[in-house]
Design a protein around this motif. Structure first.
Motif, short mmCIF file in Angstrom:
data_model
loop_
_atom_site.label_atom_id
_atom_site.label_comp_id
_atom_site.label_asym_id
_atom_site.label_seq_id
_atom_site.Cartn_x
_atom_site.Cartn_y
_atom_site.Cartn_z
N ARG A 1 5.44 -42.08 31.86
CA ARG A 1 5.96 -42.83 33.15
C ARG A 1 4.58 -43.05 33.99
O ARG A 1 3.89 -42.21 33.85
CB ARG A 1 6.94 -42.13 33.93
CG ARG A 1 7.15 -42.97 35.31
CD ARG A 1 8.05 -42.00 36.26
NE ARG A 1 9.34 -41.93 35.67
CZ ARG A 1 10.41 -41.24 36.23
NH1 ARG A 1 10.13 -40.64 37.07
NH2 ARG A 1 11.72 -41.76 35.73
N ILE A 2 4.37 -44.40 34.02
CA ILE A 2 2.96 -44.54 35.16
C ILE A 2 3.74 -44.73 36.31
O ILE A 2 4.52 -45.27 36.77
CB ILE A 2 2.40 -45.86 34.44
CG1 ILE A 2 1.05 -45.90 35.17
CG2 ILE A 2 3.21 -47.13 34.53
CD1 ILE A 2 -0.01 -47.17 34.31
N ALA A 3 2.65 -44.14 37.54
CA ALA A 3 2.94 -44.09 38.83
C ALA A 3 1.90 -44.71 39.65
O ALA A 3 0.55 -44.78 39.31
CB ALA A 3 3.23 -42.77 39.43
N PHE A 4 2.33 -45.41 40.78
CA PHE A 4 1.71 -46.01 41.68
C PHE A 4 2.01 -45.94 43.08
O PHE A 4 3.24 -45.56 43.24
CB PHE A 4 1.81 -47.61 41.35
CG PHE A 4 1.17 -48.13 40.11
CD1 PHE A 4 -0.12 -48.55 39.79
CD2 PHE A 4 2.24 -48.28 38.96
CE1 PHE A 4 -0.36 -48.94 38.49
CE2 PHE A 4 2.19 -48.56 37.88
CZ PHE A 4 0.59 -48.94 37.41
N SER A 5 1.28 -45.92 43.97
CA SER A 5 1.72 -45.78 45.35
C SER A 5 1.48 -47.16 46.06
O SER A 5 0.70 -48.02 45.85
CB SER A 5 0.93 -44.76 46.07
OG SER A 5 -0.38 -45.23 46.37
N CYS A 6 2.36 -47.13 47.17
CA CYS A 6 2.40 -48.53 47.98
C CYS A 6 2.75 -48.04 49.62
O CYS A 6 3.41 -46.99 49.45
CB CYS A 6 3.17 -49.60 47.81
SG CYS A 6 4.95 -49.20 47.62
N PHE B 1 2.91 -39.11 49.99
CA PHE B 1 2.40 -38.78 48.73
C PHE B 1 0.84 -38.25 49.18
O PHE B 1 0.67 -37.37 48.36
CB PHE B 1 2.18 -39.98 47.85
CG PHE B 1 1.75 -39.64 46.64
CD1 PHE B 1 2.52 -38.78 45.58
CD2 PHE B 1 0.50 -39.56 46.02
CE1 PHE B 1 2.22 -38.21 44.21
CE2 PHE B 1 0.03 -39.21 44.67
CZ PHE B 1 0.67 -38.44 43.93
N ARG B 2 0.20 -38.81 49.95
CA ARG B 2 -1.04 -38.36 50.24
C ARG B 2 -0.98 -36.86 50.81
O ARG B 2 -1.87 -36.04 50.61
CB ARG B 2 -1.76 -39.21 51.17
CG ARG B 2 -2.34 -40.39 50.71
CD ARG B 2 -3.19 -41.19 51.49
NE ARG B 2 -3.35 -42.66 50.93
CZ ARG B 2 -4.54 -42.68 50.09
NH1 ARG B 2 -5.39 -41.82 50.08
NH2 ARG B 2 -4.83 -43.99 49.73
N SER C 1 0.09 -34.64 47.86
CA SER C 1 -0.69 -34.49 46.70
C SER C 1 -2.32 -33.70 47.03
O SER C 1 -3.08 -33.92 46.15
CB SER C 1 -1.27 -35.77 45.98
OG SER C 1 -1.83 -36.58 46.87
N MET C 2 -2.10 -33.14 48.17
CA MET C 2 -3.32 -32.47 48.59
C MET C 2 -3.76 -31.46 47.44
O MET C 2 -2.75 -30.59 47.11
CB MET C 2 -3.26 -31.77 49.76
CG MET C 2 -3.11 -32.89 50.94
SD MET C 2 -2.72 -32.02 52.90
CE MET C 2 -4.31 -31.24 52.76
N VAL C 3 -5.00 -31.16 47.11
CA VAL C 3 -5.30 -30.07 46.12
C VAL C 3 -5.22 -28.76 46.45
O VAL C 3 -5.39 -28.31 47.83
CB VAL C 3 -6.90 -30.38 45.77
CG1 VAL C 3 -7.18 -29.43 44.87
CG2 VAL C 3 -7.27 -31.75 45.44
N ASP C 4 -4.35 -28.05 45.77
CA ASP C 4 -3.98 -26.76 45.87
C ASP C 4 -5.09 -25.77 45.18
O ASP C 4 -5.35 -25.66 44.21
CB ASP C 4 -2.65 -26.47 45.38
CG ASP C 4 -2.06 -24.88 45.63
OD1 ASP C 4 -2.90 -24.23 46.27
OD2 ASP C 4 -0.82 -24.85 45.41
N PRO C 5 -5.90 -25.17 46.10
CA PRO C 5 -7.02 -24.06 45.23
C PRO C 5 -6.33 -23.18 44.53
O PRO C 5 -6.93 -22.63 43.84
CB PRO C 5 -7.67 -23.43 46.51
CG PRO C 5 -6.47 -23.64 47.77
CD PRO C 5 -6.04 -25.04 47.68
N LYS C 6 -5.03 -22.94 44.61
CA LYS C 6 -4.34 -21.96 43.79
C LYS C 6 -3.48 -22.60 42.56
O LYS C 6 -2.96 -21.84 41.81
CB LYS C 6 -3.26 -21.14 44.40
CG LYS C 6 -3.82 -20.28 45.82
CD LYS C 6 -2.62 -19.61 46.37
CE LYS C 6 -3.22 -18.48 47.58
NZ LYS C 6 -2.30 -17.85 48.05
#
Length: 300
Positions: free
Chosen positions: A203-208, A263-264, A267-272
């Motif tokens: 599946r390909i995903a996009f945001s809007c 989504f932003r 989707s924040m980077v999780d250091p763990k």
């Protein structure tokens, strides 16, 4: 549609241990485990495929999902193998380090063009490696999908979804398109036959912007296009709730549009992330069994 952006491609993973080795050590040297999440039941929008049981999602990429196209690795506990179809034709990325790593570690590589190599991720997914210095921006250049009618598919992706055509190649029967010049592109390749997704379909995903989701759904209804999942909210424990609409193009390729604002946050980077993936693999006995089973198959 400059406000729309390419996010990720979903790959189903059978052998999570071998897959982790491919992404961490072989090809994507500077790749990060951006986040890892475990779920006790199947996704309402079938993010993990048509499975109801426990599954995990691991996001991997060269940088944050805000400005990088990444891979979503979905693992269904107890499912060790998927049948590959002819639908996914490859992901292309530029990194001479990835090429040298693959050679050094003995990962199979085939030279298919000038400074271009073909390799495969576990499960058989094709990856094309451009043997040039990794760019400072996102190294992931394009995703290529098979289509049965290039004109019909181009109309769908441009007129209905708002992509713009960047390049056409009549001889190769391909069209390259995207929302902006700086994002990962989508390439459609006419295979002059039916597209078969089998069980490994992705599946390909996009945001809007979130406000566009109801209009997008309404447009698809008006044009009699397939909607796999009408507008729905998806929860991730302890994180933001996102809204998505899941579509299918004329050849049945699954397309997810997600509200960008939530989504932003999600989707924040999780250091763990790296630690959580290692913990999940260590506790999963089916991972162990599948790895041993595959080693025995390879030795036979």
């Amino acid at each position: 549609m400059a406000l729309r952006r390419a996010l990720h491609f979903v790959f189903k993973v059978g052998d999570r241990t071998k897959t982790a080795t491919f992404y961490r050590d072989v090809v994507l040297t500077f790749l990060q485990i951006l986040r890892h999440e475990e779920f006790e039941e199947g996704c309402k929008a079938t993010c993990n495929g048509p499975y109801d049981g426990k599954w995990s999602k691991t996001m991997v990429g060269f940088g944050p999902e805000d400005n990088h196209f990444v891979a979503e690795l979905t693992y269904n506990y107890g499912v060790g193998e998927y049948q590959l179809g002819n639908d996914f034709l490859g992901l292309t990325l530029q990194s001479s380090k990835a090429v040298s790593n693959a050679k050094r570690l003995g990962w199979p590589l085939t030279e298919v063009g000038e400074a271009l190599y073909l390799t495969h991720a576990p499960g058989g997914y094709p990856f094309y490696l451009v043997d040039k210095e990794q760019p400072p921006s996102d190294p992931v250049q394009k995703v290529c999908l098979a289509v049965s009618d290039l004109q019909k598919s181009t109309h769908y992706w441009t007129t209905l979804l708002g992509m713009k055509v960047m390049e056409k190649n009549e001889e190769k029967k391909t069209v390259l398109m995207g929302f902006t010049d700086t994002q990962c592109k989508l390439e459609l390749h006419d295979i002059c036959g039916a597209v078969d997704h089998r069980t490994a379909f992705g599946r390909i995903a996009f945001s809007c912007p979130r406000e566009q989701l109801p209009d997008l759904e309404a447009l698809m209804k008006k044009e009699n296009q397939k909607i796999l999942t009408p507008l729905v909210s998806l929860d991730t424990p302890g994180k933001a709730t996102v809204e998505v609409v899941i579509l299918a193009d004329p050849d049945g390729h699954e397309i997810c549009f997600v509200g960008d604002e939530a989504f932003r946050q999600l989707s924040m980077v999780d250091p763990k992330g790296n630690e959580l993936l290692d913990k999940a693999m260590a506790e999963d006995k089916s991972d162990e069994w599948f790895a041993k089973h595959n080693r025995q198959k390879a030795a036979a």
